[in-house]
Design a protein around this motif. Structure first.
Motif, PDB file in Angstrom:
ATOM      1  N   LYS A 165       0.825  -1.207   0.000  1.00  0.00           N
ATOM      2  CA  LYS A 165       0.000   0.000   0.000  1.00  0.00           C
ATOM      3  C   LYS A 165       0.866   1.267   0.000  1.00  0.00           C
ATOM      4  N   ALA A 166       1.885   1.269   0.837  1.00  0.00           N
ATOM      5  CA  ALA A 166       2.783   2.426   0.880  1.00  0.00           C
ATOM      6  C   ALA A 166       3.486   2.595  -0.471  1.00  0.00           C
ATOM      7  N   MET A 167       3.900   1.482  -1.039  1.00  0.00           N
ATOM      8  CA  MET A 167       4.625   1.557  -2.315  1.00  0.00           C
ATOM      9  C   MET A 167       3.709   2.016  -3.451  1.00  0.00           C
ATOM     10  N   LYS A 168       2.483   1.507  -3.481  1.00  0.00           N
ATOM     11  CA  LYS A 168       1.526   1.960  -4.505  1.00  0.00           C
ATOM     12  C   LYS A 168       1.296   3.458  -4.373  1.00  0.00           C
ATOM     13  N   TYR A 169       1.141   3.904  -3.130  1.00  0.00           N
ATOM     14  CA  TYR A 169       0.923   5.341  -2.913  1.00  0.00           C
ATOM     15  C   TYR A 169       2.103   6.134  -3.482  1.00  0.00           C
ATOM     16  N   ALA A 170       3.303   5.617  -3.249  1.00  0.00           N
ATOM     17  CA  ALA A 170       4.519   6.302  -3.722  1.00  0.00           C
ATOM     18  C   ALA A 170       4.525   6.382  -5.255  1.00  0.00           C
ATOM     19  N   PHE A 171       4.185   5.279  -5.928  1.00  0.00           N
ATOM     20  CA  PHE A 171       4.180   5.297  -7.398  1.00  0.00           C
ATOM     21  C   PHE A 171       3.087   6.215  -7.947  1.00  0.00           C
ATOM     22  N   VAL A 181      10.818   6.788  -8.204  1.00  0.00           N
ATOM     23  CA  VAL A 181      10.599   6.278  -6.846  1.00  0.00           C
ATOM     24  C   VAL A 181      11.850   5.541  -6.379  1.00  0.00           C
ATOM     25  N   VAL A 182      12.352   5.961  -5.233  1.00  0.00           N
ATOM     26  CA  VAL A 182      13.463   5.247  -4.603  1.00  0.00           C
ATOM     27  C   VAL A 182      12.935   4.552  -3.357  1.00  0.00           C
ATOM     28  N   SER A 183      13.280   3.295  -3.212  1.00  0.00           N
ATOM     29  CA  SER A 183      12.888   2.543  -2.030  1.00  0.00           C
ATOM     30  C   SER A 183      14.066   2.498  -1.065  1.00  0.00           C
ATOM     31  N   GLY A 189      21.814  -6.132   5.366  1.00  0.00           N
ATOM     32  CA  GLY A 189      22.021  -6.436   6.785  1.00  0.00           C
ATOM     33  C   GLY A 189      20.818  -7.057   7.468  1.00  0.00           C
ATOM     34  N   ILE A 190      19.622  -6.681   7.028  1.00  0.00           N
ATOM     35  CA  ILE A 190      18.387  -7.154   7.673  1.00  0.00           C
ATOM     36  C   ILE A 190      17.821  -8.240   6.767  1.00  0.00           C
ATOM     37  N   VAL A 191      17.967  -9.502   7.172  1.00  0.00           N
ATOM     38  CA  VAL A 191      17.856 -10.576   6.189  1.00  0.00           C
ATOM     39  C   VAL A 191      16.451 -11.101   5.908  1.00  0.00           C
ATOM     40  N   HIS A 192      15.479 -10.799   6.741  1.00  0.00           N
ATOM     41  CA  HIS A 192      14.130 -11.297   6.438  1.00  0.00           C
ATOM     42  C   HIS A 192      13.228 -10.189   5.906  1.00  0.00           C
ATOM     43  N   SER A 193      13.064  -9.143   6.711  1.00  0.00           N
ATOM     44  CA  SER A 193      12.076  -8.131   6.330  1.00  0.00           C
ATOM     45  C   SER A 193      12.506  -7.322   5.106  1.00  0.00           C
ATOM     46  N   MET A 194      13.782  -7.004   4.998  1.00  0.00           N
ATOM     47  CA  MET A 194      14.181  -6.101   3.914  1.00  0.00           C
ATOM     48  C   MET A 194      14.261  -6.784   2.535  1.00  0.00           C
ATOM     49  N   PRO A 195      14.722  -8.029   2.446  1.00  0.00           N
ATOM     50  CA  PRO A 195      14.581  -8.702   1.138  1.00  0.00           C
ATOM     51  C   PRO A 195      13.106  -8.821   0.734  1.00  0.00           C
ATOM     52  N   PHE A 196      12.231  -9.048   1.717  1.00  0.00           N
ATOM     53  CA  PHE A 196      10.785  -9.060   1.450  1.00  0.00           C
ATOM     54  C   PHE A 196      10.343  -7.698   0.927  1.00  0.00           C
ATOM     55  N   TRP A 197      10.778  -6.640   1.611  1.00  0.00           N
ATOM     56  CA  TRP A 197      10.455  -5.260   1.207  1.00  0.00           C
ATOM     57  C   TRP A 197      10.891  -5.022  -0.247  1.00  0.00           C
ATOM     58  N   ASP A 198      12.099  -5.462  -0.602  1.00  0.00           N
ATOM     59  CA  ASP A 198      12.621  -5.290  -1.971  1.00  0.00           C
ATOM     60  C   ASP A 198      11.755  -6.046  -2.991  1.00  0.00           C
ATOM     61  N   ARG A 199      11.360  -7.261  -2.603  1.00  0.00           N
ATOM     62  CA  ARG A 199      10.571  -8.099  -3.511  1.00  0.00           C
ATOM     63  C   ARG A 199       9.210  -7.445  -3.769  1.00  0.00           C
ATOM     64  N   VAL A 200       8.572  -6.956  -2.728  1.00  0.00           N
ATOM     65  CA  VAL A 200       7.272  -6.297  -2.906  1.00  0.00           C
ATOM     66  C   VAL A 200       7.449  -5.027  -3.747  1.00  0.00           C
ATOM     67  N   PHE A 201       8.556  -4.336  -3.535  1.00  0.00           N
ATOM     68  CA  PHE A 201       8.814  -3.110  -4.314  1.00  0.00           C
ATOM     69  C   PHE A 201       8.913  -3.436  -5.810  1.00  0.00           C
ATOM     70  N   GLU A 203       7.586  -6.040  -7.314  1.00  0.00           N
ATOM     71  CA  GLU A 203       6.266  -6.477  -7.781  1.00  0.00           C
ATOM     72  C   GLU A 203       5.339  -5.285  -8.004  1.00  0.00           C
ATOM     73  N   VAL A 204       5.299  -4.386  -7.034  1.00  0.00           N
ATOM     74  CA  VAL A 204       4.416  -3.220  -7.154  1.00  0.00           C
ATOM     75  C   VAL A 204       4.890  -2.341  -8.304  1.00  0.00           C
ATOM     76  N   GLY A 205       6.184  -2.144  -8.392  1.00  0.00           N
ATOM     77  CA  GLY A 205       6.759  -1.274  -9.417  1.00  0.00           C
ATOM     78  C   GLY A 205       6.472  -1.757 -10.837  1.00  0.00           C
ATOM     79  N   ALA A 206       6.321  -3.076 -10.994  1.00  0.00           N
ATOM     80  CA  ALA A 206       6.068  -3.644 -12.327  1.00  0.00           C
ATOM     81  C   ALA A 206       4.788  -3.085 -12.940  1.00  0.00           C
ATOM     82  N   ALA A 207       3.854  -2.661 -12.096  1.00  0.00           N
ATOM     83  CA  ALA A 207       2.594  -2.113 -12.602  1.00  0.00           C
ATOM     84  C   ALA A 207       2.722  -0.641 -13.007  1.00  0.00           C
TER      85      ALA A 207
END
Ligand SMILES: NC(=O)c1ccc[n+]([C@@H]2O[C@H](COP(=O)([O-])OP(=O)(O)OC[C@H]3O[C@@H](n4cnc5c(N)ncnc54)[C@H](O)[C@@H]3O)[C@@H](O)[C@H]2O)c1
Ligand SMILES: O=C(O)C[C@@H](O)C(=O)O
Ligand SMILES: [K+]
Ligand SMILES: [Mn+2]
Length: 354
Positions: A165-171, A181-183, A189-201, A203-207
């Motif tokens: 939702k935050a990323m869609k709002y940004a785009f 848009v820069v994420s 360094g943060i191995v679970h949440s931030m790779p997830f954050w990158d992946r969602v970015f 996916e959202v960015g593809a639209a």
């Protein structure tokens, strides 16, 4: 006549000094508009209220607030009397969550009439879209043992729903601006949440094929914002990263005291909340010298969100006129008091509104 019911929470410290200044500006634009009326309802919820009642707001505080069109807030916190996590979570964070204000929009730009502490900056104009409901700000965790064995766990929570939702709002915002848009990440360094954050970015960015999208590690991003802030348009960040980046945004504009924030319920199901980025500034509270610009610019964001962008422009234009005329509070190197700065901006709102 369009009448709006606004809940006003001045809060603590300089919040109580800058909120009245911004309300005067909102009254002025209503005057100029002619068909707009504000009904203010003041709530004395702050650290003094906590000391008297043992809570930052009454039991039914949130349901009371939900009946208003918008919430206009100064700042909360009196660290000498109430621990900051109690005052923040008891009021500000609670309102953000329970009113589902999941996006926090925080612009930073080089204003006309202001010198940035950066040497020879090119004009910059960026917006940080801060995820405002989860992330590093989470109650998940706990503590056991004491002394040498004391152990605490603080979990960061990232959901696909809020992250996307935050990323869609940004785009969407970038589409109305410069399509970049820069994420803000830290997936090295943060191995679970931030790779997830990158992946969602991704996916959202593809639209949004028309937007340039890239991820930048938060540490490097802080450096780039100092060295070449003009390269940034929209930055999307987690709750904590967005918090830190926006004090930095304030600083490179010239002062934390001028940065605004809009905590948005984008669905408009509950009120949104408008407050400056800065806090209650205990070091200067009570002296009448706080910069009112962050609070007044916040009022511009409220006008924009409520469908009065021309009035919002008038307010920001008046702020820049005032700065260009050299009317500045101490944080900007001037000698104006809160009252002098606010009155000057007010006069310039009327001048522009003629
Ligand atoms: N949204 C909020 O309500 C909010 C935001 C940040 C901090 N806080 C709270 O505020 C208290 C103080 O926190 P802090 O000192 O870390 O941050 P702060 O933003 O209150 O102050 C940081 C520095 O910036 C200066 N400053 C801030 N606003 C200014 C203004 N309008 N004009 C001139 N100078 C200004 C202060 O004097 C201080 O030197 C704490 O209790 C904290 O939890 C609340
Ligand atoms: O969200 C916070 O941490 C409170 C304050 O620092 C803010 O930026 O609003
Ligand atoms: K604030
Ligand atoms: Mn902050």
């Amino acid at each position: 006549m369009n009448a709006y019911n606004i809940a006003v929470i001045p809060g603590d410290g300089i919040g109580k000094e800058v909120v009245p200044a911004a309300l005067r500006c909102l009254e002025a634009v209503a005057d100029i508009h002619g068909g707009l009326k504000w009904n203010w309802t003041f709530f004395p919820w702050n650290c003094e209220y906590y000391l008297q009642h043992g809570e930052m707001m009454p039991e039914d505080g949130i349901s009371t607030l939900k009946q208003f069109d918008q919430i206009f807030l100064g700042a909360v916190g009196m660290p000498e009397l109430v621990p900051d996590h109690i005052s923040l979570w008891g009021l500000l964070v609670r309102i953000r969550r329970e009113c589902e204000q999941s996006i926090n929009v925080r612009p930073a730009k080089l204003l006309r009439g202001l010198d940035s502490p950066l040497r020879n900056p090119e004009p910059f104009d960026f917006v940080v879209v801060r995820e405002n409901s989860e992330g590093e700000y989470s109650q998940a965790g706990g503590a056991i043992h004491s002394g040498e064995d004391e152990l605490v766990v603080q979990n960061a929570i990232f959901t696909r729903r809020q992250t996307a939702k935050a990323m869609k709002y940004a785009f969407e915002l970038a589409a109305e601006r410069r399509q970049s848009v820069v994420s803000a990440t830290k997936s090295n360094g943060i191995v679970h949440s931030m790779p997830f954050w990158d992946r969602v970015f991704e996916e959202v960015g593809a639209a949004y094929p028309d937007a340039a999208a890239r991820s930048v590690h938060i540490d490097a991003l802080c450096a780039y914002l100092v060295m070449r802030p003009q390269q940034f348009d929209v930055i999307v960040a987690s709750n904590l990263f967005g918090d830190i980046l926006t004090d930095l945004g304030g600083a490179i504009m010239g002062s934390i005291g001028i940065a605004p924030a809009a905590n948005l319920n984008v669905e408009r199901k509950y009120p949104s909340m408008f407050e400056p980025v800065h806090g209650s500034a205990p070091d200067i509270a009570g002296k009448g010298i706080a910069n009112p610009i962050g609070q007044i610019w916040t009022a511009k964001q409220m006008l924009d969100f409520m469908g009065y962008p021309e009035l919002g422009e008038l307010v920001l234009g008046a702020i820049e006129d005032s700065l260009s005329a050299g009317v500045k509070t101490g944080d900007l190197g001037g000698t104006a008091t809160t009252e002098e700065a606010a009155s000057d901006i007010l006069a310039r709102i009327y001048q522009r509104g003629k």
